[in-house]
Design an enzyme around this catalytic site. Structure first.
Site, PDB file in Angstrom:
ATOM      1  N   HIS A  42       0.852  -1.200   0.000  1.00 19.25           N
ATOM      2  CA  HIS A  42       0.000   0.000   0.000  1.00 19.25           C
ATOM      3  C   HIS A  42       0.891   1.254   0.000  1.00 19.25           C
ATOM      4  O   HIS A  42       1.497   1.589   1.012  1.00 19.25           O
ATOM      5  CB  HIS A  42      -0.888  -0.016   1.245  1.00 19.25           C
ATOM      6  CG  HIS A  42      -2.073   0.908   1.159  1.00 19.25           C
ATOM      7  ND1 HIS A  42      -2.196   1.887   0.189  1.00 19.25           N
ATOM      8  CD2 HIS A  42      -3.189   1.011   1.920  1.00 19.25           C
ATOM      9  CE1 HIS A  42      -3.342   2.538   0.369  1.00 19.25           C
ATOM     10  NE2 HIS A  42      -3.960   2.021   1.409  1.00 19.25           N
ATOM     11  N   TYR A  68      -0.905   7.299   3.304  1.00 20.14           N
ATOM     12  CA  TYR A  68      -0.292   6.504   4.369  1.00 20.14           C
ATOM     13  C   TYR A  68       1.230   6.618   4.248  1.00 20.14           C
ATOM     14  O   TYR A  68       1.735   7.371   3.426  1.00 20.14           O
ATOM     15  CB  TYR A  68      -0.846   5.071   4.332  1.00 20.14           C
ATOM     16  CG  TYR A  68      -2.354   5.089   4.551  1.00 20.14           C
ATOM     17  CD1 TYR A  68      -2.893   5.629   5.722  1.00 20.14           C
ATOM     18  CD2 TYR A  68      -3.244   4.653   3.570  1.00 20.14           C
ATOM     19  CE1 TYR A  68      -4.265   5.701   5.929  1.00 20.14           C
ATOM     20  CE2 TYR A  68      -4.620   4.727   3.771  1.00 20.14           C
ATOM     21  CZ  TYR A  68      -5.126   5.257   4.940  1.00 20.14           C
ATOM     22  OH  TYR A  68      -6.483   5.351   5.137  1.00 20.14           O
ATOM     23  N   ARG A  74     -16.779  -0.450  -4.044  1.00 19.26           N
ATOM     24  CA  ARG A  74     -18.178  -0.322  -3.620  1.00 19.26           C
ATOM     25  C   ARG A  74     -19.149  -1.078  -4.524  1.00 19.26           C
ATOM     26  O   ARG A  74     -20.125  -1.658  -4.038  1.00 19.26           O
ATOM     27  CB  ARG A  74     -18.545   1.164  -3.518  1.00 19.26           C
ATOM     28  CG  ARG A  74     -17.852   1.824  -2.328  1.00 19.26           C
ATOM     29  CD  ARG A  74     -17.820   3.323  -2.424  1.00 19.26           C
ATOM     30  NE  ARG A  74     -17.000   3.791  -3.543  1.00 19.26           N
ATOM     31  CZ  ARG A  74     -16.797   5.065  -3.834  1.00 19.26           C
ATOM     32  NH1 ARG A  74     -17.363   6.001  -3.105  1.00 19.26           N
ATOM     33  NH2 ARG A  74     -16.031   5.421  -4.850  1.00 19.26           N
TER      34      ARG A  74
HETATM   35  C1  FMN Z   1     -15.116   0.760   3.010  1.00 14.17           C
HETATM   36  C2  FMN Z   1     -13.882   1.056   2.208  1.00 14.17           C
HETATM   37  C3  FMN Z   1     -12.645   0.676   2.694  1.00 14.17           C
HETATM   38  C4  FMN Z   1     -11.486   0.909   1.942  1.00 14.17           C
HETATM   39  N1  FMN Z   1     -10.269   0.434   2.390  1.00 14.17           N
HETATM   40  C5  FMN Z   1      -9.184   0.503   1.582  1.00 14.17           C
HETATM   41  C6  FMN Z   1      -7.991  -0.181   1.912  1.00 14.17           C
HETATM   42  O1  FMN Z   1      -7.907  -0.929   2.880  1.00 14.17           O
HETATM   43  N2  FMN Z   1      -6.928  -0.022   1.083  1.00 14.17           N
HETATM   44  C7  FMN Z   1      -6.999   0.735  -0.058  1.00 14.17           C
HETATM   45  O2  FMN Z   1      -6.004   0.852  -0.769  1.00 14.17           O
HETATM   46  N3  FMN Z   1      -8.144   1.344  -0.413  1.00 14.17           N
HETATM   47  C8  FMN Z   1      -9.233   1.217   0.367  1.00 14.17           C
HETATM   48  N4  FMN Z   1     -10.422   1.768  -0.038  1.00 14.17           N
HETATM   49  C9  FMN Z   1     -10.494   2.367  -1.382  1.00 14.17           C
HETATM   50  C10 FMN Z   1     -11.001   1.325  -2.377  1.00 14.17           C
HETATM   51  O3  FMN Z   1     -10.135   0.211  -2.469  1.00 14.17           O
HETATM   52  C11 FMN Z   1     -11.188   1.948  -3.777  1.00 14.17           C
HETATM   53  O4  FMN Z   1      -9.939   2.356  -4.255  1.00 14.17           O
HETATM   54  C12 FMN Z   1     -12.139   3.136  -3.754  1.00 14.17           C
HETATM   55  O5  FMN Z   1     -13.282   2.862  -2.961  1.00 14.17           O
HETATM   56  C13 FMN Z   1     -12.597   3.512  -5.156  1.00 14.17           C
HETATM   57  O6  FMN Z   1     -13.193   2.411  -5.794  1.00 14.17           O
HETATM   58  P1  FMN Z   1     -14.799   2.214  -5.886  1.00 14.17           P
HETATM   59  O7  FMN Z   1     -15.353   3.438  -6.544  1.00 14.17           O
HETATM   60  O8  FMN Z   1     -14.963   0.957  -6.699  1.00 14.17           O
HETATM   61  O9  FMN Z   1     -15.332   2.073  -4.496  1.00 14.17           O
HETATM   62  C14 FMN Z   1     -11.577   1.575   0.701  1.00 14.17           C
HETATM   63  C15 FMN Z   1     -12.839   1.987   0.234  1.00 14.17           C
HETATM   64  C16 FMN Z   1     -13.980   1.716   0.958  1.00 14.17           C
HETATM   65  C17 FMN Z   1     -15.317   2.111   0.401  1.00 14.17           C
END
Ligand code: FMN
Length: 431
Positions: free
Chosen positions: A229, A234, A388
């Site tokens: 990551h 971070y 999501r």
């Molecule tokens: C509940 C939640 C937790 C997330 N936790 C992480 C994570 O642990 N590591 C990370 O790189 N991104 C994390 N993200 C970001 C997602 O991996 C993703 O990059 C972001 O939601 C955009 O994609 P989407 O539009 O398909 O949700 C998180 C997003 C959500 C909604």
């Protein structure tokens, strides 16, 4: 006398419990002799092989923190949460940001991999994904100066008035460690966040050994891939960006080489330790701060695509296998001009264009199979990460197959729910 046995269900070999064998694995395209329509299958559903590991399709589950761990340990909640995508045949599942040291958690409820006791509950999840033939990896993380905060459940509920935390910092009473938070300098992420201690060279040594110990545990668990990551503000991202890494020593400042030194050190060590299996790395491609990435006099003003291209050049030399391109999270005053479907795809496309030989993942508001397929067809990325949307639609891969008129393997238990998709067709129009 018992009647003659007509049929013995095929089972996953080597397992004490009975698991029905799926052959081909769940989520893989079914053979074209039985399903001629798969001759014209979309790229999204075609396999991709990365460092000898074959992912059965290109729908990858993005890492998603659940803030639900028990002192870093995965629980049954995670088993069900992650297991849902195994029985629905995604190309890859990525376990949420998992801290390599306890103080590298975002919240006290984050997943961890700093102790041997974290191995067993994760291994149970990985073994289960493998019974379905689905690949599963883990995102290794250190939250840097965004550590010791209260979880989203408490701090950022989307339901008005629900679970609103009075502050961001998690104090000792809440299991936090606000005095043991680390960053490139002592500048906090925002006013109401813990004040970090600048990372010392001793801390860097300890950090590198923590990543290596975590990788040893990943081997024991049996993960198929690891993602480092390096995004979302971070520790690694905060070292990369000129906005946040204003150190005056060889680990920071204006020089790109200095800012990339610690991230590249960690990733090289990880590559050497995780030699045979795919190593991914996720980065933000911009800080979304105001103004250009570089001023007219050549000074780097914020993290951006220009430096990402330089970084990917270095990561290629190290042997990183896939770059997962996200954005933002490092600058509290960030402004995303327009949050729209695929808003981060242009970053992935720019990096793919500069480094066509690197496998690129894209993420962010990818909402439909058609949208995902277009991204791949236009060679803007090689795989899509969904967060999501795949929570809302865990059967995304099966639905994609249905939509494209292709046929992928559902679990034997759910075949009767997918009879329409499983109907052999010979006259499918090419996608
Ligand atoms: C509940 C939640 C937790 C997330 N936790 C992480 C994570 O642990 N590591 C990370 O790189 N991104 C994390 N993200 C970001 C997602 O991996 C993703 O990059 C972001 O939601 C955009 O994609 P989407 O539009 O398909 O949700 C998180 C997003 C959500 C909604």
């Amino acid at each position: 006398m018992a009647p003659e046995k007509l049929y013995t269900p095929k089972r996953v070999p080597g397992k004490k419990e009975f698991y029905a064998l799926n052959d081909p694995p769940v989520g893989a395209l079914l053979p074209t002799d039985k399903f001629p329509q798969n001759e014209n299958a979309p790229l999204l559903l075609k396999p991709i092989t990365i460092r000898g590991t074959t992912f059965h399709n290109r729908v990858f589950v993005s890492p998603m923190c659940q803030y639900s761990s028990d002192n870093g340990h995965a629980t049954d909640y995670h088993f069900v949460h992650l297991g849902q995508w195994a029985i629905n045949g995604v190309g890859a599942i990525t376990v949420e940001a998992t801290a390599v040291v306890p103080e590298g958690r975002i919240t006290p409820q984050d997943m961890g991999i700093w102790a041997d006791s974290h191995i067993q509950p994760l291994k149970r999840i990985v073994d289960f994904a493998h019974t379905q033939g689905v690949k599963i990896g883990i995102q290794l993380a250190h939250a840097g100066r965004k550590a010791s905060t209260l979880s989203m459940h408490l701090g950022a509920s989307v339901i008005p008035g629900d679970h609103q935390a009075p502050r961001n910092v998690a104090y000792a009473e809440e299991g936090g460690w606000p005095d043991e938070v680390y960053g490139p300098t002592d500048a906090p992420w925002a006013d109401d966040f813990p004040k970090p201690k600048p990372v010392t060279e001793e801390y860097m040594d300890y950090l590198e050994s923590a990543y290596l110990a975590a990788i040893d545990r990943c081997k024991e668990i049996g993960f198929d891939f690891i993602e480092i990551h390096g995004a979302h503000g971070y520790l690694i991202h905060s070292f990369l960006s000129p906005l946040t890494n204003t150190r005056a020593d060889k680990w920071g400042g204006q020089s790109f080489e200095n800012r990339a030194r610690l991230p590249l050190r960690i990733i090289s060590a990880a590559r050497a330790a995780w030699a045979d299996k795919p190593l991914f790395a996720r980065f933000s491609a911009t800080d979304w701060a105001e103004g250009p990435e570089q001023s007219s006099d050549g000074l780097w003003k914020q993290w951006g695509v220009g430096q990402m291209k330089l970084l990917v050049g270095e990561l290629k030399k190290i042997g990183v296998d896939l770059i997962d391109v996200s954005s933002g999270g490092n600058w509290a005053a960030q402004k995303i001009p327009k949050l729209q479907p695929g808003y981060q795809v242009p970053f992935a496309a720019a990096i793919k264009e500069a480094h066509p030989d690197m496998t690129i993942g894209t993420v962010g508001l990818i909402l439909s199979p058609k949208q995902a397929e277009e991204i791949l067809e236009e060679k803007k990325a090689d795989v899509v990460f969904l967060a999501r949307e795949i929570v809302r639609s865990p059967t995304f891969v099966m639905r994609a197959a249905e939509e494209f008129g292709a046929a992928v393997k559902p679990t034997v238990q759910s075949e009767r729910s997918w009879t329409r998709m499983l109907h052999p067709k010979s006259n499918m129009t090419p996608v």
